[in-house]
Motif scaffolding. Sequence first.
Motif, short mmCIF file in Angstrom:
data_model
loop_
_atom_site.label_atom_id
_atom_site.label_comp_id
_atom_site.label_asym_id
_atom_site.label_seq_id
_atom_site.Cartn_x
_atom_site.Cartn_y
_atom_site.Cartn_z
N UNK A 1 51.80 50.93 47.52
CA UNK A 1 52.11 50.22 46.26
C UNK A 1 51.56 48.79 46.24
N UNK A 2 51.74 48.07 47.33
CA UNK A 2 51.30 46.66 47.37
C UNK A 2 49.80 46.56 47.16
N UNK A 3 49.06 47.46 47.80
CA UNK A 3 47.60 47.43 47.70
C UNK A 3 47.14 47.79 46.30
N UNK A 4 47.77 48.79 45.68
CA UNK A 4 47.36 49.18 44.31
C UNK A 4 47.65 48.03 43.35
N UNK A 5 48.75 47.38 43.54
CA UNK A 5 49.10 46.22 42.70
C UNK A 5 48.02 45.14 42.84
N UNK A 6 47.66 44.83 44.07
CA UNK A 6 46.64 43.78 44.30
C UNK A 6 45.29 44.20 43.74
N UNK A 7 44.98 45.50 43.87
CA UNK A 7 43.70 46.00 43.36
C UNK A 7 43.62 45.81 41.84
N UNK A 8 44.66 46.19 41.15
CA UNK A 8 44.69 46.07 39.69
C UNK A 8 44.61 44.59 39.29
N UNK A 9 45.30 43.74 40.04
CA UNK A 9 45.28 42.31 39.72
C UNK A 9 43.92 41.68 39.99
N UNK A 10 43.17 42.23 40.92
CA UNK A 10 41.81 41.72 41.20
C UNK A 10 40.81 42.30 40.20
N UNK A 11 41.08 43.51 39.73
CA UNK A 11 40.14 44.24 38.88
C UNK A 11 40.07 43.69 37.44
N UNK A 12 41.21 43.50 36.79
CA UNK A 12 41.18 43.19 35.36
C UNK A 12 40.56 41.85 34.98
N UNK A 13 40.73 40.79 35.79
CA UNK A 13 39.99 39.57 35.45
C UNK A 13 38.48 39.79 35.44
N UNK A 14 38.00 40.67 36.29
CA UNK A 14 36.55 40.98 36.32
C UNK A 14 36.15 41.77 35.08
N UNK A 15 37.00 42.72 34.70
CA UNK A 15 36.74 43.50 33.49
C UNK A 15 36.72 42.57 32.27
N UNK A 16 37.71 41.69 32.20
CA UNK A 16 37.80 40.79 31.04
C UNK A 16 36.60 39.85 30.96
N UNK A 17 36.07 39.47 32.14
CA UNK A 17 34.94 38.53 32.17
C UNK A 17 33.60 39.24 31.97
N UNK A 18 33.59 40.57 32.03
CA UNK A 18 32.32 41.30 31.94
C UNK A 18 31.87 41.40 30.47
N UNK A 19 30.62 41.04 30.18
CA UNK A 19 30.17 41.05 28.78
C UNK A 19 30.23 42.42 28.11
N UNK A 20 30.05 43.51 28.85
CA UNK A 20 30.09 44.85 28.23
C UNK A 20 31.51 45.39 28.12
N UNK A 21 32.40 44.93 28.99
CA UNK A 21 33.74 45.51 29.05
C UNK A 21 34.80 44.66 28.36
#
Length: 127
Positions: free
Chosen positions: A14-34
């Motif tokens: 659970x801890x790792x999935x939480x950290x993964x999601x928290x690391x992932x979405x800022x990248x998605x939000x910053x991506x010009x296509x996503x």
Amino acid sequence: MNPSLSVYDNLGGATAIRRLVEAFYPKVQAHPLLGPLFPEDITPVMEKQYMFLTQFFGGPALYSEAHGHPMMRARHLPFPVTPERAEAWLGCMSEALEEIGIDLPLREAVLQRLSGPAFHFVNTTEE
Ligand code: HEM
């Protein structure tokens, strides 16, 4: 990587999935296509992704318990998912896995598992 354990346990539960999601979405939000496809308030999306990835990687079936059958391709139909966006999504995931310290063999195994669904969700070649 221990092949007799689920990807969920290999990642660190659970801890790792939480950290993964928290690391992932800022990248998605910053991506010009996503970024433009996602709402400004990303918190509900993060929560659903936390539940979905938990179950997808072999942990408890949190997503189905809360939202019913995943039907993930159908849930993506309202959004123009192009092959370029699938690549971009996987690229953000790769960076997020690296950021939370997942070693290369496990990172590659995880990306391999996600690339099937990512390209399966492609529903248009146009913007
Ligand atoms: C292929 C590129 C992808 C794009 C462009 C994309 C885009 C999106 C968008 C725009 C949403 C809706 C956000 C909102 O609620 O407004 C969404 C929801 C979601 N996506 Fe993706 N996605 C992609 C791939 C994936 C993959 C590979 C997975 C998991 C294997 C995934 C899992 C989810 C989940 C769990 C949700 C929430 C569904 C719900 O509303 O219950 N997505 N995605």
